[in-house]
Design a protein around this motif. Structure first.
Motif, PDB file in Angstrom:
ATOM      1  N   ALA A   1       0.809  -1.218   0.000  1.00 14.08           N
ATOM      2  CA  ALA A   1       0.000   0.000   0.000  1.00 14.08           C
ATOM      3  C   ALA A   1       0.845   1.271   0.000  1.00 14.08           C
ATOM      4  CB  ALA A   1      -0.925   0.011   1.216  1.00 14.08           C
ATOM      5  N   ALA A   2       2.135   1.162   0.318  1.00 13.27           N
ATOM      6  CA  ALA A   2       2.992   2.348   0.408  1.00 13.27           C
ATOM      7  C   ALA A   2       3.338   2.874  -0.979  1.00 13.27           C
ATOM      8  CB  ALA A   2       4.260   2.016   1.176  1.00 13.27           C
ATOM      9  N   ARG A   3       3.553   4.190  -1.037  1.00 16.25           N
ATOM     10  CA  ARG A   3       4.013   4.848  -2.248  1.00 16.25           C
ATOM     11  C   ARG A   3       5.151   5.788  -1.860  1.00 16.25           C
ATOM     12  NH1 ARG A   3       1.512   1.261  -3.702  1.00 16.25           N
ATOM     13  NH2 ARG A   3      -0.235   1.136  -5.159  1.00 16.25           N
ATOM     14  N   VAL A   4       6.197   5.838  -2.698  1.00 17.49           N
ATOM     15  CA  VAL A   4       7.402   6.574  -2.328  1.00 17.49           C
ATOM     16  C   VAL A   4       7.842   7.484  -3.464  1.00 17.49           C
ATOM     17  CG1 VAL A   4       9.753   6.394  -1.434  1.00 17.49           C
ATOM     18  CG2 VAL A   4       8.100   4.555  -0.962  1.00 17.49           C
ATOM     19  N   LEU A   5       7.982   8.772  -3.172  1.00 19.82           N
ATOM     20  CA  LEU A   5       8.600   9.727  -4.084  1.00 19.82           C
ATOM     21  C   LEU A   5      10.059   9.885  -3.675  1.00 19.82           C
ATOM     22  CD1 LEU A   5       5.905  12.559  -4.306  1.00 19.82           C
ATOM     23  CD2 LEU A   5       6.548  10.977  -6.137  1.00 19.82           C
TER      24      LEU A   5
ATOM     25  N   ALA B   1      12.917  14.724 -14.835  1.00 18.68           N
ATOM     26  CA  ALA B   1      12.592  13.378 -15.313  1.00 18.68           C
ATOM     27  C   ALA B   1      11.980  12.551 -14.185  1.00 18.68           C
ATOM     28  CB  ALA B   1      13.853  12.693 -15.835  1.00 18.68           C
ATOM     29  N   VAL B   2      10.922  11.816 -14.506  1.00 14.51           N
ATOM     30  CA  VAL B   2      10.266  10.929 -13.551  1.00 14.51           C
ATOM     31  C   VAL B   2      10.490   9.502 -14.036  1.00 14.51           C
ATOM     32  CG1 VAL B   2       8.103  10.284 -12.434  1.00 14.51           C
ATOM     33  CG2 VAL B   2       8.554  12.686 -12.996  1.00 14.51           C
ATOM     34  N   LEU B   3      11.183   8.708 -13.210  1.00 18.33           N
ATOM     35  CA  LEU B   3      11.623   7.392 -13.626  1.00 18.33           C
ATOM     36  C   LEU B   3      11.033   6.317 -12.728  1.00 18.33           C
ATOM     37  CD1 LEU B   3      15.414   8.308 -13.863  1.00 18.33           C
ATOM     38  CD2 LEU B   3      13.723   8.465 -15.704  1.00 18.33           C
ATOM     39  N   GLY B   4      10.811   5.156 -13.288  1.00 17.60           N
ATOM     40  CA  GLY B   4      10.417   4.030 -12.478  1.00 17.60           C
ATOM     41  C   GLY B   4      11.558   3.600 -11.568  1.00 17.60           C
ATOM     42  N   SER B   5      11.220   3.123 -10.392  1.00 16.41           N
ATOM     43  CA  SER B   5      12.237   2.670  -9.447  1.00 16.41           C
ATOM     44  C   SER B   5      12.596   1.216  -9.732  1.00 16.41           C
ATOM     45  CB  SER B   5      11.724   2.784  -8.008  1.00 16.41           C
ATOM     46  OG  SER B   5      12.580   2.098  -7.118  1.00 16.41           O
ATOM     47  N   PRO B   6      13.900   0.895  -9.873  1.00 18.39           N
ATOM     48  CA  PRO B   6      14.272  -0.500 -10.132  1.00 18.39           C
ATOM     49  C   PRO B   6      14.087  -1.401  -8.917  1.00 18.39           C
ATOM     50  CG  PRO B   6      16.238   0.855  -9.848  1.00 18.39           C
ATOM     51  CD  PRO B   6      15.063   1.792  -9.868  1.00 18.39           C
ATOM     52  N   TYR B   7      13.843  -0.822  -7.748  1.00 20.32           N
ATOM     53  CA  TYR B   7      13.702  -1.609  -6.524  1.00 20.32           C
ATOM     54  C   TYR B   7      12.270  -1.614  -5.979  1.00 20.32           C
ATOM     55  CZ  TYR B   7      18.769  -1.269  -6.657  1.00 20.32           C
ATOM     56  OH  TYR B   7      20.080  -1.332  -7.060  1.00 20.32           O
ATOM     57  N   LEU B   8      11.563  -0.511  -6.164  1.00 20.35           N
ATOM     58  CA  LEU B   8      10.229  -0.393  -5.589  1.00 20.35           C
ATOM     59  C   LEU B   8       9.115  -0.747  -6.560  1.00 20.35           C
ATOM     60  CD1 LEU B   8      10.785   2.970  -3.675  1.00 20.35           C
ATOM     61  CD2 LEU B   8      10.667   0.681  -2.680  1.00 20.35           C
ATOM     62  N   GLY B   9       9.440  -0.900  -7.824  1.00 21.92           N
ATOM     63  CA  GLY B   9       8.417  -1.219  -8.815  1.00 21.92           C
ATOM     64  C   GLY B   9       7.379  -0.116  -8.915  1.00 21.92           C
ATOM     65  N   ASN B  10       6.107  -0.491  -8.995  1.00 19.05           N
ATOM     66  CA  ASN B  10       5.037   0.494  -9.129  1.00 19.05           C
ATOM     67  C   ASN B  10       4.817   1.321  -7.862  1.00 19.05           C
ATOM     68  OD1 ASN B  10       4.471  -0.342 -11.755  1.00 19.05           O
ATOM     69  ND2 ASN B  10       2.999  -1.889 -11.089  1.00 19.05           N
ATOM     70  N   ARG B  11       5.463   0.936  -6.760  1.00 22.34           N
ATOM     71  CA  ARG B  11       5.286   1.648  -5.494  1.00 22.34           C
ATOM     72  C   ARG B  11       6.193   2.865  -5.361  1.00 22.34           C
ATOM     73  NH1 ARG B  11       7.400  -1.311  -2.013  1.00 22.34           N
ATOM     74  NH2 ARG B  11       8.111  -3.006  -3.335  1.00 22.34           N
ATOM     75  N   GLY B  12       7.153   3.035  -6.285  1.00 25.76           N
ATOM     76  CA  GLY B  12       8.077   4.150  -6.156  1.00 25.76           C
ATOM     77  C   GLY B  12       8.379   4.824  -7.475  1.00 25.76           C
ATOM     78  N   LYS B  13       8.613   6.137  -7.409  1.00 31.92           N
ATOM     79  CA  LYS B  13       9.033   6.912  -8.570  1.00 31.92           C
ATOM     80  C   LYS B  13      10.220   7.788  -8.184  1.00 31.92           C
ATOM     81  CE  LYS B  13       5.930   5.630 -11.621  1.00 31.92           C
ATOM     82  NZ  LYS B  13       6.307   4.911 -12.857  1.00 31.92           N
ATOM     83  N   THR B  14      11.197   7.845  -9.071  1.00 32.56           N
ATOM     84  CA  THR B  14      12.359   8.708  -8.901  1.00 32.56           C
ATOM     85  C   THR B  14      12.134  10.007  -9.655  1.00 32.56           C
ATOM     86  OG1 THR B  14      13.888   6.840  -8.669  1.00 32.56           O
ATOM     87  CG2 THR B  14      14.823   8.948  -9.371  1.00 32.56           C
ATOM     88  N   VAL B  15      12.295  11.128  -8.964  1.00 38.24           N
ATOM     89  CA  VAL B  15      12.163  12.450  -9.579  1.00 38.24           C
ATOM     90  C   VAL B  15      13.546  13.099  -9.567  1.00 38.24           C
ATOM     91  CG1 VAL B  15      11.005  14.682  -9.526  1.00 38.24           C
ATOM     92  CG2 VAL B  15       9.812  12.633  -8.697  1.00 38.24           C
ATOM     93  N   VAL B  16      14.102  13.349 -10.731  1.00 44.83           N
ATOM     94  CA  VAL B  16      15.453  13.892 -10.837  1.00 44.83           C
ATOM     95  C   VAL B  16      15.412  15.415 -10.666  1.00 44.83           C
ATOM     96  CG1 VAL B  16      17.500  14.124 -12.281  1.00 44.83           C
ATOM     97  CG2 VAL B  16      16.120  12.030 -12.387  1.00 44.83           C
TER      98      VAL B  16
END
Length: 213
Positions: free
Chosen positions: A126-130, A142-157
């Motif tokens: 249920a967690a979501r991580v920016l 750039a908004v990138l998918g997280s290689p570790y969190l999958g759909n639960r995380g997004k990387t914002v550069v």
């Protein structure tokens, strides 16, 4: 008199919400990813230093309920030595100078998850991580998918690889909506990391003046 009062009320309503500082104090706990290496964090109240020598780890602190409705954050950060540009989408090759994690859970589950460890939160469905990052070979924004969190995380550069100092202000509510589609959420924790293990390099950096409102 009525006009004066109305003007005063409108003036007050236009003022931005006061920022709530987040102290870099003893409430932060380090989460290692390896038994053999870890970063060194120097917590000093208003700031924290990060030293990474071919290593990676995470420092985390939970946030009290007064922060759960946060919509924005600001901070200053500085990098004196950093890692080379990497592909932040690549698992096992995504070194970065600094990353700030903002951990959200549904409002309906926030109370039940009080006291959960960062590992428990980051693996909770249920967690979501920016994750706001200084590093990588990507353009700002750039908004990138997280290689570790999958759909639960997004990387914002926010900054590509390199050194220097910068001030940041982010709109958590907007970025969350863009990344995950919105929803009634609570900001229950924040984390900080430096990551130099894949490139076997060094990081010397700091973060200060973290405010959430």
């Amino acid at each position: 008199m009525y006009r004066f009062l109305a003007a005063a009320i409108l003036s007050c309503a236009a003022l931005p919400a006061l920022a709530a500082p987040v102290s870099f104090d003893g409430t932060w706990k380090t989460q290692k990813f390896s038994l053999f290496s870890s970063n060194t964090y120097g917590f000093n109240g208003s700031s924290v230093s990060v030293a990474s020598n071919g290593s990676v780890s995470l420092a985390y602190r939970p946030l009290p309920q007064s922060y759960w409705g946060a919509n924005a954050a600001s901070w200053s950060w500085s990098v004196q030595e950093g890692v080379p540009a990497t592909d932040l989408r690549q698992k096992g090759g995504d070194d970065r100078n600094l990353a700030l994690y903002f951990v959200f859970v549904p409002e309906s589950e926030a109370q039940a998850l009080q006291g959960a460890s960062v590992r428990q939160l980051l693996t909770n469905d249920a967690a979501r991580v920016l994750v706001y990052v200084w590093g990588g070979a990507h353009d700002r924004g750039a908004v990138l998918g997280s290689p570790y969190l999958g759909n639960r995380g997004k990387t914002v550069v926010l900054r590509g690889a390199g050194t220097g100092s910068a001030n940041e202000t982010v709109n958590l509510a907007r970025d969350y909506a863009n990344a995950f589609g919105g929803g009634e959420t609570a900001l229950v924790g924040i984390a900080l990391s430096g990551d130099s293990d894949d490139t076997d390099t060094r990081i010397r950096a700091s973060v200060s003046g973290l405010n959430i409102n």
